[in-house]
Design a protein around this motif. Structure first.
Motif, mmCIF file in Angstrom:
data_model
loop_
_atom_site.group_PDB
_atom_site.id
_atom_site.type_symbol
_atom_site.label_atom_id
_atom_site.label_comp_id
_atom_site.label_asym_id
_atom_site.label_seq_id
_atom_site.Cartn_x
_atom_site.Cartn_y
_atom_site.Cartn_z
ATOM 1 N N GLY A 76 0.821 -1.202 0.000
ATOM 2 C CA GLY A 76 0.000 0.000 0.000
ATOM 3 C C GLY A 76 0.850 1.245 0.000
ATOM 4 O O GLY A 76 2.037 1.205 0.339
ATOM 5 N N THR A 77 0.218 2.347 -0.377
ATOM 6 C CA THR A 77 0.930 3.615 -0.436
ATOM 7 C C THR A 77 -0.034 4.790 -0.345
ATOM 8 O O THR A 77 -1.214 4.671 -0.673
ATOM 9 C CB THR A 77 1.751 3.735 -1.745
ATOM 10 N N VAL A 78 0.480 5.899 0.113
ATOM 11 C CA VAL A 78 -0.208 7.185 0.073
ATOM 12 C C VAL A 78 0.880 8.253 -0.016
ATOM 13 O O VAL A 78 1.964 8.085 0.535
ATOM 14 C CB VAL A 78 -1.118 7.407 1.312
ATOM 15 N N THR A 79 0.592 9.316 -0.749
ATOM 16 C CA THR A 79 1.532 10.422 -0.877
ATOM 17 C C THR A 79 0.849 11.690 -0.388
ATOM 18 O O THR A 79 -0.345 11.884 -0.618
ATOM 19 C CB THR A 79 1.984 10.592 -2.342
ATOM 20 N N VAL A 80 1.609 12.533 0.293
ATOM 21 C CA VAL A 80 1.085 13.831 0.707
ATOM 22 C C VAL A 80 2.032 14.904 0.181
ATOM 23 O O VAL A 80 3.252 14.797 0.301
ATOM 24 C CB VAL A 80 0.880 13.927 2.236
ATOM 25 N N VAL A 103 -2.622 12.389 -2.100
ATOM 26 C CA VAL A 103 -2.813 11.851 -3.447
ATOM 27 C C VAL A 103 -2.302 10.410 -3.489
ATOM 28 O O VAL A 103 -1.593 9.960 -2.584
ATOM 29 C CB VAL A 103 -2.077 12.697 -4.522
ATOM 30 N N GLY A 104 -2.614 9.726 -4.567
ATOM 31 C CA GLY A 104 -2.019 8.419 -4.829
ATOM 32 C C GLY A 104 -2.320 7.344 -3.797
ATOM 33 O O GLY A 104 -1.467 6.503 -3.516
ATOM 34 N N VAL A 105 -3.512 7.342 -3.245
ATOM 35 C CA VAL A 105 -3.878 6.360 -2.223
ATOM 36 C C VAL A 105 -4.164 5.012 -2.902
ATOM 37 O O VAL A 105 -4.985 4.940 -3.821
ATOM 38 C CB VAL A 105 -5.126 6.810 -1.440
ATOM 39 N N PHE A 106 -3.479 3.974 -2.441
ATOM 40 C CA PHE A 106 -3.714 2.634 -2.991
ATOM 41 C C PHE A 106 -3.261 1.569 -2.005
ATOM 42 O O PHE A 106 -2.175 1.656 -1.439
ATOM 43 C CB PHE A 106 -2.968 2.427 -4.311
ATOM 44 N N VAL A 107 -4.118 0.572 -1.818
ATOM 45 C CA VAL A 107 -3.778 -0.635 -1.065
ATOM 46 C C VAL A 107 -4.193 -1.810 -1.935
ATOM 47 O O VAL A 107 -5.296 -1.820 -2.495
ATOM 48 C CB VAL A 107 -4.498 -0.676 0.305
ATOM 49 N N ARG A 108 -3.300 -2.785 -2.059
ATOM 50 C CA ARG A 108 -3.626 -3.975 -2.855
ATOM 51 C C ARG A 108 -4.941 -4.574 -2.342
ATOM 52 O O ARG A 108 -5.155 -4.643 -1.138
ATOM 53 C CB ARG A 108 -2.514 -5.010 -2.745
#
Length: 187
Positions: A76-80, A103-108
């Motif tokens: 998973g990832t998230v960017t601020v 931005v770019g929020v994602f978890v498998r």
């Protein structure tokens, strides 16, 4: 199972690229991201190296946080991003105060629903508050109910700002904000 939550490192550009490309294949990617898989996969290595360097550990204007599983796989990832008062955001709106922009929020998919997104958000928010953000915001497509539900649970509320989409004249993005006053103790 235990996870390591940490900032991405400059030299991890290939893993950052791999996770982004996976995110762009998600069934709701067209609602969640401003680029397509085809656009992203065509970008050269230099793009991915520069993109990762801008959000890596030690960067001042942005930070990408990842969740790393016990086997080292990024799940998973998230960017601020930090937006400065007096500037304009990606949509051309004026930025009135120093703020974080998630931005770019994602978890498998196989790791969703276990609290990983909450932990990623906690780390991203801590980074933004630690750099003087007066609020944190994000933009979410009006049809992305899954994301809106999570953001509301995390304390974000609609601000009333609507961002029209050039690529989809019938679609709209909604701004959600989190002000320090909205933060619940222990959450």
């Amino acid at each position: 199972m235990s996870y390591v939550i940490r900032s991405v490192r400059v030299e991890e550009w290939a893993a950052a690229r791999e996770l982004r490309l996976l995110a762009l294949r998600d069934p709701v990617a067209h609602l969640a991201f401003l680029e397509s898989y085809e656009e992203a996969v065509a970008k050269p290595e230099s793009f991915w190296r520069e993109r990762t360097a801008r959000v890596a550990e030690g960067a001042q204007g942005a930070q990408q946080v990842i969740a790393e599983g016990p086997d080292g796989e990024w799940v998973g990832t998230v960017t601020v991003l930090l937006e400065e008062a007096g500037s304009r955001d990606w949509a051309g709106f004026p930025v009135e105060r120093r703020q974080g922009h998630v931005v770019g929020v994602f978890v498998r998919p196989e790791y969703r629903g276990i609290g990983l997104t909450e932990v990623l958000f906690d780390a991203a928010l801590e980074w933004a508050w630690g750099r003087g953000a007066e609020r944190v915001r994000l933009i979410v497509h009006e049809d992305n109910g899954r994301a809106q539900t999570f953001y509301r649970r995390a304390g974000f509320v609609p601000s009333g700002v609507i961002v029209p989409l050039a690529a989809d004249p019938d679609g709209r993005e909604l701004e959600f904000v989190l002000e320090p006053a909205h933060i619940q103790p222990g959450g």
